[in-house]
Design a protein around this motif. Structure first.
Motif, PDB file in Angstrom:
ATOM      1  N   THR A 145      -0.215  14.746 -10.970  1.00 45.52           N
ATOM      2  CA  THR A 145      -0.825  13.566 -11.580  1.00 45.52           C
ATOM      3  C   THR A 145       0.228  12.468 -11.563  1.00 45.52           C
ATOM      4  OG1 THR A 145      -2.187  14.983 -12.982  1.00 45.52           O
ATOM      5  CG2 THR A 145      -1.939  12.685 -13.665  1.00 45.52           C
ATOM      6  N   TYR A 146      -0.156  11.254 -11.155  1.00 44.30           N
ATOM      7  CA  TYR A 146       0.873  10.233 -10.954  1.00 44.30           C
ATOM      8  C   TYR A 146       0.338   8.830 -11.209  1.00 44.30           C
ATOM      9  CZ  TYR A 146      -1.329   9.465  -6.351  1.00 44.30           C
ATOM     10  OH  TYR A 146      -2.219   9.178  -5.338  1.00 44.30           O
ATOM     11  N   ARG A 147       1.272   7.938 -11.481  1.00 44.10           N
ATOM     12  CA  ARG A 147       0.956   6.521 -11.610  1.00 44.10           C
ATOM     13  C   ARG A 147       0.885   5.927 -10.203  1.00 44.10           C
ATOM     14  NH1 ARG A 147       1.649   3.358 -16.584  1.00 44.10           N
ATOM     15  NH2 ARG A 147       1.579   1.628 -15.074  1.00 44.10           N
ATOM     16  N   THR A 148      -0.289   5.440  -9.828  1.00 42.17           N
ATOM     17  CA  THR A 148      -0.476   4.954  -8.464  1.00 42.17           C
ATOM     18  C   THR A 148       0.275   3.655  -8.205  1.00 42.17           C
ATOM     19  OG1 THR A 148      -2.515   3.839  -9.160  1.00 42.17           O
ATOM     20  CG2 THR A 148      -2.727   6.057  -8.245  1.00 42.17           C
ATOM     21  N   ASP A 149       0.659   2.932  -9.262  1.00 43.94           N
ATOM     22  CA  ASP A 149       1.393   1.683  -9.085  1.00 43.94           C
ATOM     23  C   ASP A 149       2.898   1.893  -9.010  1.00 43.94           C
ATOM     24  OD1 ASP A 149       1.387   2.517 -11.737  1.00 43.94           O
ATOM     25  OD2 ASP A 149       1.570   0.487 -12.547  1.00 43.94           O
ATOM     26  N   LYS A 150       3.339   3.132  -9.253  1.00 45.04           N
ATOM     27  CA  LYS A 150       4.776   3.388  -9.274  1.00 45.04           C
ATOM     28  C   LYS A 150       5.227   4.491  -8.320  1.00 45.04           C
ATOM     29  CE  LYS A 150       5.428   1.897 -14.063  1.00 45.04           C
ATOM     30  NZ  LYS A 150       6.012   2.238 -15.383  1.00 45.04           N
ATOM     31  N   VAL A 151       4.284   5.282  -7.838  1.00 42.94           N
ATOM     32  CA  VAL A 151       4.620   6.400  -6.953  1.00 42.94           C
ATOM     33  C   VAL A 151       3.859   6.247  -5.645  1.00 42.94           C
ATOM     34  CG1 VAL A 151       4.511   8.896  -6.632  1.00 42.94           C
ATOM     35  CG2 VAL A 151       5.069   7.951  -8.885  1.00 42.94           C
ATOM     36  N   ASP A 164      12.856  16.223  -6.439  1.00 42.90           N
ATOM     37  CA  ASP A 164      13.489  15.166  -5.648  1.00 42.90           C
ATOM     38  C   ASP A 164      14.262  14.232  -6.581  1.00 42.90           C
ATOM     39  OD1 ASP A 164      14.078  12.882  -4.112  1.00 42.90           O
ATOM     40  OD2 ASP A 164      12.309  13.186  -2.850  1.00 42.90           O
ATOM     41  N   PRO A 165      15.552  14.005  -6.304  1.00 39.04           N
ATOM     42  CA  PRO A 165      16.366  13.137  -7.177  1.00 39.04           C
ATOM     43  C   PRO A 165      15.801  11.734  -7.363  1.00 39.04           C
ATOM     44  CG  PRO A 165      17.768  14.383  -5.682  1.00 39.04           C
ATOM     45  CD  PRO A 165      16.359  14.631  -5.238  1.00 39.04           C
ATOM     46  N   LYS A 166      14.954  11.270  -6.437  1.00 31.80           N
ATOM     47  CA  LYS A 166      14.403   9.924  -6.596  1.00 31.80           C
ATOM     48  C   LYS A 166      13.495   9.801  -7.815  1.00 31.80           C
ATOM     49  CE  LYS A 166      12.192   9.567  -2.718  1.00 31.80           C
ATOM     50  NZ  LYS A 166      11.384   9.010  -1.602  1.00 31.80           N
ATOM     51  N   PHE A 167      13.068  10.956  -8.355  1.00 33.21           N
ATOM     52  CA  PHE A 167      12.205  10.940  -9.536  1.00 33.21           C
ATOM     53  C   PHE A 167      12.962  11.323 -10.812  1.00 33.21           C
ATOM     54  CE2 PHE A 167       9.037  11.754  -6.104  1.00 33.21           C
ATOM     55  CZ  PHE A 167       8.322  10.569  -6.255  1.00 33.21           C
ATOM     56  N   GLN A 168      14.280  11.220 -10.760  1.00 32.60           N
ATOM     57  CA  GLN A 168      15.080  11.588 -11.932  1.00 32.60           C
ATOM     58  C   GLN A 168      14.666  10.758 -13.151  1.00 32.60           C
ATOM     59  OE1 GLN A 168      19.309  11.314 -11.397  1.00 32.60           O
ATOM     60  NE2 GLN A 168      19.760  12.398 -13.276  1.00 32.60           N
ATOM     61  N   GLY A 169      14.390  11.454 -14.249  1.00 29.25           N
ATOM     62  CA  GLY A 169      13.997  10.789 -15.479  1.00 29.25           C
ATOM     63  C   GLY A 169      12.576  10.278 -15.504  1.00 29.25           C
ATOM     64  N   ALA A 228       2.777   8.864 -22.718  1.00 25.53           N
ATOM     65  CA  ALA A 228       4.018   8.668 -21.963  1.00 25.53           C
ATOM     66  C   ALA A 228       3.746   8.008 -20.612  1.00 25.53           C
ATOM     67  CB  ALA A 228       4.730  10.004 -21.771  1.00 25.53           C
ATOM     68  N   MET A 229       2.666   8.396 -19.955  1.00 23.32           N
ATOM     69  CA  MET A 229       2.342   7.814 -18.658  1.00 23.32           C
ATOM     70  C   MET A 229       1.801   6.395 -18.824  1.00 23.32           C
ATOM     71  SD  MET A 229       0.901  10.989 -16.350  1.00 23.32           S
ATOM     72  CE  MET A 229       1.319  10.119 -14.810  1.00 23.32           C
ATOM     73  N   ALA A 230       0.960   6.176 -19.812  1.00 22.44           N
ATOM     74  CA  ALA A 230       0.418   4.840 -20.047  1.00 22.44           C
ATOM     75  C   ALA A 230       1.522   3.863 -20.448  1.00 22.44           C
ATOM     76  CB  ALA A 230      -0.662   4.885 -21.126  1.00 22.44           C
ATOM     77  N   GLY A 231       2.515   4.365 -21.181  1.00 25.53           N
ATOM     78  CA  GLY A 231       3.600   3.514 -21.647  1.00 25.53           C
ATOM     79  C   GLY A 231       4.724   3.326 -20.649  1.00 25.53           C
ATOM     80  N   GLY A 232       4.637   3.953 -19.472  1.00 21.65           N
ATOM     81  CA  GLY A 232       5.639   3.766 -18.437  1.00 21.65           C
ATOM     82  C   GLY A 232       6.846   4.678 -18.532  1.00 21.65           C
ATOM     83  N   GLU A 233       6.814   5.647 -19.452  1.00 19.31           N
ATOM     84  CA  GLU A 233       7.930   6.590 -19.561  1.00 19.31           C
ATOM     85  C   GLU A 233       7.949   7.589 -18.413  1.00 19.31           C
ATOM     86  OE1 GLU A 233       9.364   8.538 -23.326  1.00 19.31           O
ATOM     87  OE2 GLU A 233       7.434   7.768 -23.999  1.00 19.31           O
ATOM     88  N   VAL A 234       6.762   8.006 -17.983  1.00 20.32           N
ATOM     89  CA  VAL A 234       6.604   9.063 -16.982  1.00 20.32           C
ATOM     90  C   VAL A 234       5.724   8.548 -15.850  1.00 20.32           C
ATOM     91  CG1 VAL A 234       5.536  11.311 -16.553  1.00 20.32           C
ATOM     92  CG2 VAL A 234       6.930  10.963 -18.607  1.00 20.32           C
ATOM     93  N   ASP A 235       6.157   8.823 -14.621  1.00 18.95           N
ATOM     94  CA  ASP A 235       5.385   8.400 -13.450  1.00 18.95           C
ATOM     95  C   ASP A 235       4.759   9.572 -12.702  1.00 18.95           C
ATOM     96  OD1 ASP A 235       6.245   5.835 -14.014  1.00 18.95           O
ATOM     97  OD2 ASP A 235       7.950   5.957 -12.631  1.00 18.95           O
ATOM     98  N   LEU A 236       5.336  10.762 -12.844  1.00 19.96           N
ATOM     99  CA  LEU A 236       4.894  11.925 -12.079  1.00 19.96           C
ATOM    100  C   LEU A 236       4.830  13.126 -13.011  1.00 19.96           C
ATOM    101  CD1 LEU A 236       4.297  13.280  -9.286  1.00 19.96           C
ATOM    102  CD2 LEU A 236       6.773  13.622  -9.070  1.00 19.96           C
TER     103      LEU A 236
END
Length: 362
Positions: A145-151, A164-169, A228-236
């Motif tokens: 499940t992912y944010r389509t505007d960020k991933v 993948d390190p590109k998704f760190q944090g 967390a996803m709606a607030g931009g904390e988590v993208d993936l």
């Protein structure tokens, strides 16, 4: 209407989460104390049992657990309820521990309408002697499940993207050993975890240790993850169907990805009649009948993104809706999927211990 339902569900579950955080894990809701249900937070929704409310004037009483291992230990310690809501991988464990009493299929109106694929699952609804122990309610996936505007979707074609390190944090994982190891098993090449060796499980644990480096949040329920996803904390995230469904209903740019190289995880959950159930047995069966109506199937698919156990109910849903939620082609649905089937107790205990070490950074 779906947006309103999403907000209402969010508020209800936030209140429950606050109560649970305060230490009231046995919190009970609703007025009809003749029947008690031990459940996941959110399933107290009257939309899941409207016929029960119509007949008795209120919902049953509900108490909640965070995961099935917690529920199992609480029941073994003497907690009482009439019904509980485990999933396929735990039914045999609960039955063998003496926590359940048999169901009477003759009192469940839709017993013969349960989807054939669920009926055929080995040792799920009935045991080898034909005794019924479990009635399925909902089924679905744990999947990307992912944010389509960020991933970029191209970056998540493989489940290895979680490491993948590109998704760190930016990653969230379930605080649930079954879901976590379903991801790890798939990512390391397995769609049947009952055939995994000790070395295979070690490789799965090693993968989760790599994922841990990227984890922002181990989520406990859909509301926590959705916020967390709606607030931009988590993208993936590795999440249930409900998360993307409620996010999209509330206008958040999110999506599920079913077609990764390695596949996804499929689970079936439902209800069991607990052995020392103190409540009214007639009302217990009224509740089971209420959750299995075709009308509830429509609500479950549209508003929660899960499949329903009643084949008649699923057949009545708009084919376009089924297609958009991934339930239009059941053969495709189960392609490259890991079914959450029961694991040997010694394996499950080892995984629970190992997952706690991983989350602690060891």
């Amino acid at each position: 209407m779906r947006h309103e339902n999403g907000i209402r569900h969010l508020k209800v579950t936030m209140a429950l989460a606050a109560a649970l955080t305060a230490g009231s894990s046995g919190i009970a809701l609703a007025a009809d104390e003749d029947v008690s249900v031990f459940d996941w937070a959110g399933y107290e929704d009257p939309g899941f049992h409207p016929d029960y409310v119509k007949k008795h004037g209120d919902s049953p009483s509900f108490s909640f657990f965070g995961d099935e291992d917690e529920a199992f230990e609480k029941l073994r310690a003497g907690f009482t309820s009439d019904l509980a809501h485990p999933c396929s991988q735990n039914v045999v464990k609960w039955r063998d521990a003496g926590l359940l009493q048999p169901l009477d299929p003759a009192r469940i109106d839709a017993w013969e309408e349960i989807l054939p694929g669920l009926k055929s699952m080995n040792n799920l609804m009935t045991d080898g002697e034909g005794t019924a122990w479990f009635v399925p309610f909902e089924w679905g996936n744990t999947l990307v499940t992912y944010r389509t505007d960020k991933v970029d979707e191209a970056d998540i074609q493989s489940l290895k993207a979680f490491a993948d390190p590109k998704f760190q944090g930016r990653v969230s994982m379930p605080d649930n050993v079954d879901d976590a190891y379903a991801l790890a098993a798939l990512a390391t090449g397995h769609t049947d975890w009952t055939k995994m060796t000790d070395a295979d499980w070690d490789a799965a644990s090693a993968f989760l240790r790599e994922v841990h480096k990227n984890v922002r949040l181990y989520w406990l329920d859909n509301t926590e993850l959705s916020q967390a996803m709606a607030g931009g904390e988590v993208d993936l995230a590795w999440a249930w169907n409900e998360t993307a469904t409620t996010l999209m209903a509330d206008g958040v740019p999110a999506a599920m990805k079913r077609d990764t190289d390695e596949g996804l995880s499929t689970w079936v959950c439902g209800y069991v009649h607990l052995k020392d159930a103190p409540g009214n047995t007639d009302k217990v069966y009224d509740y089971l009948n209420a959750i299995l109506t075709p009308e509830v199937a429509t609500y479950l698919v549209n508003d929660w993104g899960y499949g329903h156990a009643n084949a008649t109910g699923m057949a009545k849903i708009d084919p376009e809706v089924l297609e958009s939620t991934g339930y239009g082609d059941l053969e495709a649905f189960v392609d490259k999927t890991l079914f959450n089937s029961p694991l040997p107790p010694e394996t499950k205990s080892k995984l629970i211990e190992e997952f706690e070490r991983i989350k602690a950074g060891y």
